[in-house]
Design a protein around this motif. Structure first.
Motif, mmCIF file in Angstrom:
data_model
loop_
_atom_site.group_PDB
_atom_site.id
_atom_site.type_symbol
_atom_site.label_atom_id
_atom_site.label_comp_id
_atom_site.label_asym_id
_atom_site.label_seq_id
_atom_site.Cartn_x
_atom_site.Cartn_y
_atom_site.Cartn_z
ATOM 1 N N SER A 51 0.819 -1.210 0.000
ATOM 2 C CA SER A 51 0.000 0.000 0.000
ATOM 3 C C SER A 51 0.854 1.261 0.000
ATOM 4 C CB SER A 51 -0.914 0.013 1.234
ATOM 5 O OG SER A 51 -1.663 1.209 1.298
ATOM 6 N N ASN A 98 -3.382 3.855 -2.305
ATOM 7 C CA ASN A 98 -3.626 2.698 -3.155
ATOM 8 C C ASN A 98 -3.309 1.429 -2.360
ATOM 9 O OD1 ASN A 98 -2.865 5.067 -4.870
ATOM 10 N ND2 ASN A 98 -3.472 3.687 -6.515
ATOM 11 N N GLU A 109 -6.824 -3.017 -7.785
ATOM 12 C CA GLU A 109 -6.117 -2.097 -6.909
ATOM 13 C C GLU A 109 -7.164 -1.168 -6.291
ATOM 14 O OE1 GLU A 109 -2.881 1.354 -7.657
ATOM 15 O OE2 GLU A 109 -2.199 -0.677 -8.151
ATOM 16 N N LEU A 148 -8.604 1.990 -4.121
ATOM 17 C CA LEU A 148 -8.252 3.373 -3.829
ATOM 18 C C LEU A 148 -8.843 3.783 -2.488
ATOM 19 C CD1 LEU A 148 -8.887 5.006 -7.335
ATOM 20 C CD2 LEU A 148 -6.779 3.994 -6.445
#
Length: 218
Positions: free
Chosen positions: A159, A163, A180, A182
């Motif tokens: 991370s 992200n 991925e 957010l």
């Protein structure tokens, strides 16, 4: 050699892993709403973390609060370790410092099996963090095995704070989630974190012959 020295090639050639990147992990995880405290924290400090834009700032101001939120959501029954040296097998290069470790034990002073989650904080290069995280996951797997803890899966996270990428290790196969996440989808990230911890507790209870275990936060 240490965790940070591993490349994708090393995962195959030195650790004997098969890497899969074509599956979606944790599709069954339900979103978990953040607490008022976490929402206020992120609103206030996430702009500061991204402005400073270092791994340390992103780690302390975004990643750490997210991990602790997941832990709190499930009743504070999980061990949590930050910046701890985790030397498991020097000959295989499984040595070094892990950014964050989470266990299925409430022990706070000593790292004990079963460990279930390892989190690697990166500034901007998510891909570069994947081999390091998987090497740490292999170390966790070996650590659990040496302690005679039978857990089928070890989970990892890479991370930047904004992200999030989830990983899984079972046997000699490692998966990297296609998706991925957010930070704008914070409830989804928390949902996956809580799902991983709950599943670890269930697997541990079933493998130890204790039957189903009542978990908080369900």
């Amino acid at each position: 050699m240490a965790y940070g020295d591993f490349s994708f090639e090393d995962l195959t050639n030195k650790l004997g892993l098969t890497l899969l990147e074509d599956e979606s992990l944790h599709p069954e995880a339900e979103p978990v709403s953040p607490s008022v405290h976490l929402s206020a924290w992120l609103d206030k400090y996430m702009p500061l973390a991204t402005a400073i834009n270092t791994e340390k700032a992103r780690s302390e101001l975004i990643i750490l609060p997210m991990l602790l939120e997941a832990r709190d959501q499930l009743g504070d029954r999980y061990g949590f370790f930050s910046g701890r040296e985790f030397n498991v097998d020097k000959e295989r290069g499984l040595v070094g410092v892990c950014d964050f470790l989470m266990s299925l034990s409430s022990e706070k002073f000593v790292i004990k099996a079963p460990l279930v989650v390892v989190v690697e904080a990166k500034n901007l290069d998510m891909v570069a963090g994947i081999p390091q995280c998987i090497a740490e996951m292999v170390a966790v797997q070996q650590f659990n095995q040496c302690a005679a803890v039978d857990i089928p899966s070890v989970h990892g996270i890479v991370s930047t704070g904004t992200n999030w990428r989830f990983l899984k290790l079972e046997g000699t196969t490692a998966w990297v989630d296609l998706r991925e996440y957010l930070i704008s989808d914070v409830s989804r990230i928390l949902g996956v974190l809580c799902h991983i911890l709950r599943k670890g507790q269930r697997d541990l209870a079933q493998r130890s012959g204790k039957g189903p275990q009542i978990l908080l936060g369900q």
